[in-house]
Design a protein around this motif. Structure first.
Motif, short mmCIF file in Angstrom:
data_model
loop_
_atom_site.label_atom_id
_atom_site.label_comp_id
_atom_site.label_asym_id
_atom_site.label_seq_id
_atom_site.Cartn_x
_atom_site.Cartn_y
_atom_site.Cartn_z
N ASN A 1 50.16 29.43 51.00
CA ASN A 1 49.25 29.26 49.87
C ASN A 1 49.82 28.26 48.87
N ASN A 2 50.39 27.18 49.41
CA ASN A 2 50.94 26.06 48.61
C ASN A 2 52.19 26.44 47.82
N LEU A 3 52.86 27.52 48.19
CA LEU A 3 54.08 27.92 47.50
C LEU A 3 55.18 28.24 48.52
N PRO A 4 56.44 27.94 48.16
CA PRO A 4 57.54 28.33 49.05
C PRO A 4 57.79 29.83 48.96
N VAL A 5 57.92 30.46 50.09
CA VAL A 5 58.21 31.89 50.17
C VAL A 5 59.58 32.05 50.82
N ILE A 6 60.48 32.70 50.11
CA ILE A 6 61.87 32.84 50.57
C ILE A 6 62.03 34.13 51.35
N GLU A 7 62.72 34.05 52.47
CA GLU A 7 63.08 35.24 53.24
C GLU A 7 64.38 35.79 52.66
N TYR A 8 64.26 36.80 51.79
CA TYR A 8 65.40 37.28 51.03
C TYR A 8 66.50 37.88 51.91
N ALA A 9 66.14 38.37 53.06
CA ALA A 9 67.15 38.99 53.93
C ALA A 9 68.07 37.95 54.58
N ARG A 10 67.66 36.69 54.61
CA ARG A 10 68.46 35.66 55.29
C ARG A 10 69.44 35.00 54.32
N THR A 11 70.29 35.79 53.73
CA THR A 11 71.31 35.23 52.83
C THR A 11 72.29 34.34 53.58
N ASP A 12 72.40 34.54 54.89
CA ASP A 12 73.30 33.71 55.68
C ASP A 12 72.82 32.27 55.77
N LEU A 13 71.55 32.04 55.49
CA LEU A 13 70.98 30.69 55.55
C LEU A 13 70.86 30.03 54.18
N ALA A 14 71.12 30.80 53.12
CA ALA A 14 70.92 30.28 51.77
C ALA A 14 71.87 29.14 51.45
N ALA A 15 71.32 28.05 50.90
CA ALA A 15 72.12 26.88 50.53
C ALA A 15 71.36 26.09 49.48
N PRO A 16 72.07 25.43 48.58
CA PRO A 16 71.40 24.69 47.50
C PRO A 16 70.64 23.46 47.95
N ASN A 17 70.86 23.00 49.18
CA ASN A 17 70.16 21.80 49.62
C ASN A 17 68.64 21.96 49.61
N ALA A 18 68.15 23.20 49.60
CA ALA A 18 66.71 23.43 49.55
C ALA A 18 66.13 22.99 48.22
N THR A 19 66.97 22.83 47.20
CA THR A 19 66.49 22.45 45.87
C THR A 19 66.64 20.97 45.57
N PHE A 20 67.41 20.24 46.38
CA PHE A 20 67.81 18.88 46.03
C PHE A 20 66.63 17.92 45.86
N ARG A 21 65.61 18.04 46.69
CA ARG A 21 64.51 17.07 46.66
C ARG A 21 63.27 17.61 45.96
N CYS A 22 63.36 18.77 45.34
CA CYS A 22 62.20 19.31 44.61
C CYS A 22 61.89 18.39 43.43
N PRO A 23 60.71 17.80 43.36
CA PRO A 23 60.41 16.81 42.32
C PRO A 23 60.19 17.42 40.93
N THR A 24 59.96 18.72 40.85
CA THR A 24 59.64 19.33 39.55
C THR A 24 60.66 20.39 39.12
N GLY A 25 61.58 20.76 40.00
CA GLY A 25 62.53 21.82 39.66
C GLY A 25 61.94 23.20 39.77
N ALA A 26 60.88 23.34 40.53
CA ALA A 26 60.21 24.63 40.67
C ALA A 26 61.02 25.63 41.48
N ILE A 27 61.99 25.13 42.26
CA ILE A 27 62.88 26.02 43.00
C ILE A 27 64.30 25.76 42.52
N GLN A 28 65.01 26.83 42.20
CA GLN A 28 66.34 26.73 41.59
C GLN A 28 67.39 27.43 42.45
#
Length: 275
Positions: free
Chosen positions: A235-262
């Motif tokens: 629905n035009n929004l990123p949905v995070i799989e909270y259980a996958r902490t093993d995959l979490a990394a800041p690179n998901a935020t690097f190219r966000c043009p508005t800073g909507a994901i931190q």
């Protein structure tokens, strides 16, 4: 004299009869209460906040004794008290994952477009039914502090940008702010996931950013840059799989043009503008 003796005999007989009935009723109808219950209730914080999933501390104590819950389920207790309860019951404390309330909006006064001035009862719920409180984005935080008022633990304060800031050290994940918010933009999430989506608007592109400069524009770059299985667009929004902490990394935020994901590795998030 005989009447007095007869009356005494009748009263004595009735007393004996009722005594026997009460004794039988007690034997067959009494509810057994574990002797550990009262001491255990005294060990719990007594806030009756419901964050553990039970309607109160006594109900949680009963579930602990019944083996249905782990001591770590009380998010209000300190780690030391959780260990104390576990020691008292002779059970494992259980894994303790800190859950906190998060706001899916960073569009305060400096970022979100106002289309009218709201004048009325100072309440988000009241403003939400009167022209959406004058805010251009109908999904954004109204900033009238219903969540702050609802929080019994002083874990929420309003900053100078008109946004609620949650103190994760004080938050017990009781869910009162979730219930209080008429926009449904509070969510209880584990602190083990440092990624945080700060938008709830389903609009895309300029339709979203014309209403709020920090809105998610649905570009999908965060989902593309994250490891597979961590973020999906819905629905035009990123949905995070909270259980996958093993995959979490800041690179998901690097190219966000508005800073909507931190990326919030220490759990503290102050919003775009802090007072």
């Amino acid at each position: 004299m005989n009447d007095v003796l007869l009356s005494a005999a009748i009263m004595g007989g009735l007393a004996t009869l009722f005594g026997v009935i009460l004794a039988v009723a007690y034997k067959f109808l009494r509810v057994y209460e574990d002797p550990r219950l009262e001491p255990l209730v005294d060990m719990l914080p007594g806030t009756n906040c419901g964050a553990c999933g039970s309607p109160g501390c006594r109900a949680f104590a009963e579930s602990l004794i019944g083996g249905e819950s782990a001591p770590s389920g009380c998010t209000v207790s300190s780690p030391e008290n959780v260990d104390r309860v576990a020691g008292f019951l002779g059970v494992e404390a259980g894994a303790r994952v800190k859950i906190v309330a998060r706001l899916h909006c960073a569009g305060g006064r400096a970022q979100a477009k106002q289309i009218a001035e709201y004048e009325g009862f100072t309440s988000c719920r009241a403003a939400a039914v009167v022209g959406s409180g004058g805010k251009g984005c109908p999904w954004g935080c109204l900033g009238l502090a219903d969540c702050d008022v609802a929080c019994d633990f002083d874990a929420i304060r309003m900053n100078s940008n008109g946004l609620p800031v949650v103190d994760p050290d004080l938050c017990t994940a009781c869910g009162d702010c979730v219930e209080a918010c008429p926009r449904d933009i509070f969510e209880l999430v584990p602190m083990t996931m440092p990624l945080l989506v700060q938008c709830a608007s389903p609009l895309a592109g300029e339709d979203a950013t014309n209403l709020c400069t920090v809105a998610c524009d649905a570009c999908g770059r965060c989902a593309m840059d994250a490891d597979d299985g961590l973020i999906v667009m819905d629905n035009n929004l990123p949905v995070i799989e909270y259980a996958r902490t093993d995959l979490a990394a800041p690179n998901a935020t690097f190219r966000c043009p508005t800073g909507a994901i931190q990326w919030v590795p220490d759990g503290q998030f102050e919003g775009t503008v802090e007072g």
